[in-house]
Write a protein that holds these residues in place. Structure first.
Motif, short mmCIF file in Angstrom:
data_model
loop_
_atom_site.label_atom_id
_atom_site.label_comp_id
_atom_site.label_asym_id
_atom_site.label_seq_id
_atom_site.Cartn_x
_atom_site.Cartn_y
_atom_site.Cartn_z
N ALA A 43 13.48 43.61 -128.51
CA ALA A 43 12.60 42.73 -127.76
C ALA A 43 13.43 41.63 -127.10
N PRO A 44 13.19 41.34 -125.84
CA PRO A 44 13.98 40.30 -125.17
C PRO A 44 13.63 38.92 -125.71
N THR A 45 14.54 38.03 -125.55
CA THR A 45 14.26 36.63 -125.86
C THR A 45 13.72 35.96 -124.60
N GLY A 46 13.34 34.71 -124.71
CA GLY A 46 12.87 33.99 -123.55
C GLY A 46 11.41 34.26 -123.25
N PRO A 47 10.99 34.10 -122.00
CA PRO A 47 9.56 34.16 -121.66
C PRO A 47 8.90 35.52 -121.87
N LEU A 48 9.68 36.59 -121.94
CA LEU A 48 9.08 37.91 -122.16
C LEU A 48 8.89 38.24 -123.64
N LYS A 49 9.43 37.42 -124.50
CA LYS A 49 9.40 37.71 -125.93
C LYS A 49 7.99 37.88 -126.45
#
Length: 514
Positions: A43-49
């Motif tokens: 899972a990506p970090t930041g706003p897409l998390k």
């Protein structure tokens, strides 16, 4: 023309009654469950998390064993915002056993604009081979802008009826002006009724939604069967996320290097190939309305029939509606998707030539997904996706006129109409975000590309081209008629695909089946 599987077309009425139209993702249900995504899904970090870490709440829907849920996705992946989030409809039927569960198998029937949930609940979830359904959770998601997932809307049903009657073979400047006005009105209706979603229904964005669903379902890799346009969606996913490719079947493949004009001309030739096969089969039957003399003579008779309808549409039993040239052409093209429809076409053509257009109109309505006077959103989502994915085939009537000889050469029966219908993106209110390019998916696991030699909607050479482009592409050829190959009666094709899905072993490259 939208590119859809023969199974979808043949079962269109059933699909319209299934999926989210009755007991879909937003319906009340007897029980609900929550699936927790596992933390190891990249899972990506930041706003897409937050999107990758969401939980799906499953509810019973759509028939025995089917569940539905709603996936939240950003409208714009570059600028995600809760204020503009999309709600995407998802459905599944869990693995029935016996055997070890292999994960989720996502399916998409093509279009663009075909309801994947309708396809799952009306066909794939009950009609795919039992060993596949035993070991996979069968899953579908209506892509953004389609069916139950923030659908694109363009016209009222009455306006759409008028649009489908528009003369696609203009004979003079006044008729050209009316055709252009119809395309402009259609595009303006889409802009007025659809809003911001119209600029965010590209195949790249839909592929990113697929990766989001993969993670939320808890799968390390995506396993997928995509048909027709669904092959472009799957190949786009593989190119974006090659390391997350599981077992991908791309059946009835598109060639992503072709321009819109090339795609339309190639497809025109594909329909002519299918019509030639139909005409050859028809000539040996007592009920053939096109007579003998070979396919060229049959095409002349069909064109003459279309010309008569252009001058004088024939009546039908459907509430005063008449069958004109445009609707008759659509009805004939619809039957080209599946050779099992040829008998129906012979009967419908014969009746129309005798002055009763009812049956041929029904074939056109089946194609347009029109039922009881109402249209599904297929014909709205289709140009919305296509016009974002590629620059327009033609920018105006003058360019169409220059291309007419090539289209007529590709198909004496259908070329002119399909050339003029290619104007639809010329007046689109949202500029394209995509362009023709090769999809490589460098480093991906083996990807199975399937092509049918006499496929009308996705010509066989497209499958060969895509298999060559993909770094790990394997080509499986079905020497036969109709659109797509899986589940159409070839034991050779089905065995090869099933073995790949269940064991991970693709067939030898260039394997050929009948």
């Amino acid at each position: 023309m939208p590119r859809r599987t023969g199974a979808v077309l043949a079962a269109a009425v059933l699909l319209a009654l299934s999926g989210c139209e009755s007991g879909g993702p937003d319906s009340s249900a007897d029980r609900s469950r929550t699936d927790r995504p596992r933390a190891d899904r990249a899972a990506p970090t930041g706003p897409l998390k937050r999107y990758y870490e969401q939980r799906l709440r499953w509810r019973d829907c759509g028939g025995t064993g089917f569940e539905c849920a709603t996936l939240t996705a950003p409208l714009d992946y570059a600028e995600p915002s809760a204020a503009t989030d999309l709600k995407l409809a998802v459905s599944r039927k869990k693995a029935t056993g016996p055997g070890e569960r292999l994960g989720s198998l996502l399916v998409n029937p093509g279009g663009p604009g075909g309801s994947a949930i309708g396809y799952l609940q009306g066909y794939a979830g009950v009609g795919y081979p039992a060993p596949v359904r035993a070991r996979y959770d069968m899953v579908a998601m209506d892509p953004r802008g389609v069916a139950a997932s923030e659908p694109v809307e363009c016209l009222t049903d009455r306006e759409m009826d008028a649009f489908t009657r528009t003369d696609q073979t203009p004979d003079d400047p006044a008729e050209v002006d009316r055709l252009v006005a119809a395309h402009k009105s259609f595009a303006a209706g889409c802009e007025r009724r659809s809003g911001a979603i119209l600029g965010h229904v590209s195949t790249v964005e839909a592929a990113r939604d697929m990766d989001l669903l993969r993670a939320v379902l808890g799968d390390d890799r995506l396993s997928y069967v995509g048909a027709s346009y669904g092959t472009f969606l799957g190949a786009t996913y593989a190119d974006l996320f090659p390391g997350r490719v599981g077992r991908l079947v791309l059946d009835g493949a598109l060639d992503p290097t072709r321009t819109a004009a090339q795609v339309n001309r190639d497809q025109t030739a594909g329909f002519q190939t299918a019509f030639t096969a139909f005409a050859q089969d028809c000539a040996g039957r007592d009920d053939c309305p096109l007579g003998g003399g070979g396919p060229a003579r049959a095409a002349e008779r069909l064109t003459a029939f279309f010309d008569r309808l252009d001058r004088a549409p024939v009546p039908t039993d459907d509430g005063g509606r008449k069958l004109g040239e445009s609707l008759a052409t659509t009805g004939v093209l619809a039957a080209m998707y599946d050779e099992s429809s040829w008998a129906q076409l012979r009967s419908a053509l014969g009746a129309a030539m005798r002055g009763d257009g009812t049956a041929l109109l029904q074939l056109a309505d089946l194609y347009y997904e029109r039922q009881d006077g109402e249209y599904a959103n297929l014909m709205y989502a289709n140009p919305a996706v296509n016009c974002l994915d590629l620059p327009p085939a033609f920018r105006g009537p003058d360019e169409v006129r220059k291309a007419l000889p090539a289209f007529r050469k590709a198909s004496p029966a259908f070329g002119e109409g399909l050339a003029w219908s290619s104007l639809n993106c010329a007046y689109w209110p949202v500029p394209p975000t995509g362009a023709p390019r090769a999809l490589r998916a460098k480093g991906a696991a083996p990807i199975l590309v399937v092509g049918t030699t006499r496929d009308p909607a996705t010509p066989y050479r497209w499958a060969r081209a895509l298999a060559r482009q993909l770094d790990s592409g394997r080509l499986l050829t079905y020497d036969g008629d109709g659109h797509t190959a899986y589940g159409r009666g070839s034991d050779c094709v089905d065995t090869a695909i099933n073995t790949y899905l269940l064991e991970g072993t693709p067939p030898p490259d260039a394997k050929r089946c009948t």
